[in-house]
Design an enzyme around this catalytic site. Structure first.
Site, short mmCIF file in Angstrom:
data_model
loop_
_atom_site.label_atom_id
_atom_site.label_comp_id
_atom_site.label_asym_id
_atom_site.label_seq_id
_atom_site.Cartn_x
_atom_site.Cartn_y
_atom_site.Cartn_z
N HIS A 506 -16.26 28.91 -15.85
CA HIS A 506 -17.71 29.12 -15.71
C HIS A 506 -18.50 28.07 -16.48
O HIS A 506 -19.36 27.38 -15.91
CB HIS A 506 -18.06 30.52 -16.21
CG HIS A 506 -19.52 30.83 -16.21
ND1 HIS A 506 -20.11 31.61 -15.25
CD2 HIS A 506 -20.54 30.44 -17.05
CE1 HIS A 506 -21.42 31.70 -15.49
NE2 HIS A 506 -21.70 31.01 -16.58
N GLU A 507 -18.21 27.94 -17.76
CA GLU A 507 -18.99 26.99 -18.57
C GLU A 507 -18.76 25.56 -18.12
O GLU A 507 -19.66 24.71 -18.23
CB GLU A 507 -18.65 27.16 -20.05
CG GLU A 507 -19.10 28.49 -20.64
CD GLU A 507 -20.58 28.77 -20.45
OE1 GLU A 507 -21.38 27.80 -20.45
OE2 GLU A 507 -20.95 29.94 -20.28
N HIS A 513 -22.38 20.21 -13.62
CA HIS A 513 -23.78 20.08 -13.22
C HIS A 513 -24.45 18.99 -14.06
O HIS A 513 -25.30 18.23 -13.56
CB HIS A 513 -24.47 21.43 -13.42
CG HIS A 513 -25.71 21.62 -12.62
ND1 HIS A 513 -26.50 22.76 -12.73
CD2 HIS A 513 -26.35 20.85 -11.70
CE1 HIS A 513 -27.53 22.67 -11.92
NE2 HIS A 513 -27.47 21.52 -11.28
#
Length: 720
Positions: A506-507, A513
């Site tokens: 997730h992180e 991004h």
């Protein structure tokens, strides 16, 4: 997740002087010249380390406050030079000049904010307390500056402004909207009142954050003997004894609290009284009328935010704060969340009956309690799916998961590669640093990894930028992922739970991004997007953890190297659909509680916080008697400190995007390089250069559907 901006890197040449094929010299210029206080400390110039990365070996705790105070003064002078410029306002001399201003401030503040979150101490906390009102005042003095707004408005209304396209048009539009939302159209008297409210809110938010961190550490649960910890492994019990001894309690056992309501140890403790003790310590950590009680602070924040919204002409703080989101009104958000309630309530009732039977079989004669839920859910999961969390942890050694799982998936999908940089260090010795290379072999980013929990670290997990990508500043990203995985006992390897593994992916979605940012302007770069979009790339990236090719590459026993036993992935995925009563339930109730808090008027916000919370939870229609929210009001850091006020629903909304987006990937060949290029080109490398809904349509070709999420959560049957 917590993302902040950082300023220009040192003038070193990377990738033959190119960023994304654009010469650095084409954009990099100095901010407007202005008289400013002299500063000669360690942040006076950009770091000389690669990528302008922070040089932690050069910083002392006493450096931060004077550096940020000097940076505030310098940024004020730079902004004043823009506001008082005698030349006709243009996009270049106003909007672009503002983007370039404050380089030293960004350079210092983004490192400082990470340290106060991940490795704080008394000196840093004192500096944070002293600086918070000064930073609030700086922001007000920028966005409430009549002369500066007049220039922004002149460009916004001009023929030049209307002719802008692409990123330039987006920068002008978002900057103008931000000025208006922050009070630029208020009268002089109203601006004075707004500044007072903003100062009050900033001071209270800092106080809340520090009190919660201290209270969570102080209310770790102490047990007198090992028998009370039956069900925990011998190594975990030994670690509890070590923690107690380190805190001056030799012969006892200390279980630290994590940031959320349900504690992992509740799945293990066979002693019901021990479970109750841990659970009650968790939910009462900052509401026990001691020096760590945050309920009074929360009430003051809620009232001040409601007053601020009214001053700005909005009915409530949620309406004010959602102006630039994908979901733009509290009613729309609440309607979206309420849509899950019927199926979820049916699932909660069904699972509660199942767990009650398991408890009865275990000799429990009274009603199932909230401290029982996780314990019996784990027992049922083991029995129903033959899945033992403790038995699978040896297959998830933390660094192996990172390098042969998280990194491997990114290499296979996007073509990027990683090299450990042992010549660079973080702010804590347990950290690692990696250089990231793009698919063509050119340098892309630096990546810092801080995986382990410690008492002076905020709970949860997040991504932060030390340096933001920006063509006009000539910078490439320097990014840190921060988690709170249990540190290993002496001589033992660091092992992750499956939830930890999911959080690692997730992180890293946030990190991707940031890595792939390709924007001219810092304020539009990478993760500088709406709250209800920024969690989409991170939740989307979780899907790679269960791709068989990826799982088989990292899920290997740390002692034998044996792969995860055949069929265990199917069990993990099947078990993942179980216990959704808690899994989705605690998140949904937290999100609804957040929205209720931020749709109050000032008089309503002044009511006793716990009484309001009880009423709000009762009205959700969910089993909050057995499944409390993931974060109760007194320790809901996301909404009282971390910028997610009226925004916690974003985790559910972006989960819809993530599952629907992953359905597109599966329909189009799965984890392929072609799909990776499409993902990067459509949304993952776009920052806020385009409309968020348009980016999603560019990716999938359609608007998001909730059905893939319901299927992934195992709620489709419950909804029928």
């Amino acid at each position: 997740m917590k993302t902040r901006l950082m300023a220009a890197a040192a003038p070193l040449v990377l990738g033959a002087g190119l960023l994304g094929g654009i010469p650095m010299t084409a954009f990099a210029k100095e901010a407007p010249k202005a008289a400013a206080p002299a500063y000669t400390g360690p942040f006076a110039q950009p770091s000389t380390l690669p990528y302008g990365a922070p040089d932690f070996s050069q910083y002392k705790d006493s450096d931060w406050q004077p550096a940020i105070e000097a940076a505030i003064a310098i940024k004020r002078a730079e902004i004043k030079a823009i506001a008082t410029n005698k030349a006709k306002p243009t996009f270049e001399n106003t909007l672009v000049a503002m983007e370039r201003a404050g380089s030293m401030y960004d350079r210092v503040d983004n490192v400082f904010s990470q340290l106060t979150s991940a490795n704080t101490n008394g000196t840093l906390d004192a500096a944070d307390t002293a600086l918070s009102p000064k930073i609030s005042a700086l922001n007000d003095d920028i966005y409430l500056d009549d002369a500066l707004f007049a220039r922004v408005k002149a460009v916004h209304d001009s023929a030049e402004g209307k002719a802008l396209t692409g990123e330039d048009a987006m920068l002008l539009s978002t900057t103008y909207a931000k000025f208006v939302n922050r009070g630029a159209l208020l009268s002089a008297t109203q601006k004075v009142e707004l500044k007072k409210l903003n100062l009050e809110i900033a001071t209270l938010e800092t106080k809340f954050s520090q009190t919660l961190t201290a209270g969570t550490a102080a209310h770790g649960v102490v047990f007198d003997n090992a028998a009370e910890l039956k069900g925990m492994s011998d190594a975990a019990i030994a670690e509890a004894a070590k923690r107690a001894a380190e805190q001056g309690k030799p012969g006892k056992y200390l279980i630290p609290l994590l940031n959320f309501t349900q504690q992992p140890v509740l799945t293990q403790l066979t002693n019901r009284d021990s479970r109750k003790k841990v659970f009650e310590a968790s939910i009462n950590r900052t509401s026990s009328s001691d020096q760590y009680d945050t309920t009074g602070i929360v009430s003051q924040i809620a009232v001040a935010r409601a007053k601020k919204a009214q001053l700005l002409g909005k009915p409530d703080f949620a309406t004010l704060n959602m102006y630039n989101q994908m979901i733009t009104s509290p009613k729309q958000a609440m309607d979206f969340m309420k849509g899950f309630v019927p199926a979820l309530r049916a699932t909660q009732d069904r699972e509660a009956a199942l767990l009650t039977e398991a408890a009865k079989a275990d000799g429990v004669t009274d009603a199932l309690q909230p401290w029982d839920w996780s314990y019996y859910a784990e027992k049922v999961r083991k029995a129903k799916y033959d899945l033992d969390e403790a038995a699978i942890k040896p297959y998830f050694e933390v660094w192996n998961v990172l390098e042969n799982g998280v990194f491997y998936a990114a290499t296979q999908t996007y073509g990027i590669t990683f090299k450990r940089r042992t010549d660079l260090s973080g702010y804590h010795p347990s950290m690692r640093v990696y250089e990231v290379f793009d698919k063509d072999g050119s340098s892309l980013a630096l990546f810092y990894y801080d995986p382990f929990a410690r008492p002076n670290k905020k709970g949860g997990a997040w991504m932060n930028n030390f340096v933001d990508q920006s063509y006009i500043n000539g910078t490439k990203p320097v990014i840190v992922n921060t988690l709170n995985i249990d540190p290993p006992a002496d001589g033992q390897p660091p092992l992750a739970t499956w939830d930890n593994v999911t959080t690692m992916f997730h992180e890293f979605g946030h990190a991707l991004h940031g890595f792939f940012a390709s924007q001219k302007y810092t304020s539009l770069s990478g993760t500088n997007t709406a709250r209800d979009f920024v969690e989409f790339p991170s939740q989307f990236n979780e899907n790679f953890a269960t791709v068989p090719q990826v799982l088989n590459h990292f899920a290997k026993h740390y002692q034998t190297g044996a792969p995860l036993p055949a069929g265990l992935l199917d069990k993990i995925q099947a078990a993942g659909k179980f216990n959704q009563g808690l899994g989705l339930g605690e998140t949904l109730t937290s999100a609804m509680l957040d929205m209720r808090w931020h749709t109050l008027n000032p008089e309503e916000a002044a009511q006793p916080p716990m009484a309001f919370e009880a009423k709000a939870l009762a009205e959700t229609g969910l089993r909050t008697d057995l499944i409390p929210p993931r974060y109760k009001t007194p320790y809901f850091r996301h909404i009282w400190d971390n910028g997610y006020a009226a925004g916690y629903y974003a985790y559910i909304w972006t989960e819809v995007l993530a599952h629907d987006g992953w359905a597109w990937v599966e329909k189009n060949g799965g984890m392929t390089r072609a799909n990776g290029d499409h993902i990067r080109a459509s949304f993952l490398g776009q920052g806020h250069s385009k409309d968020f809904a348009q980016m999603y349509r560019d990716f999938t070709g359609h608007d998001p559907s909730v059905e893939p999420m319901l299927e992934a959560r195992g709620l489709t049957q419950a909804s029928k």
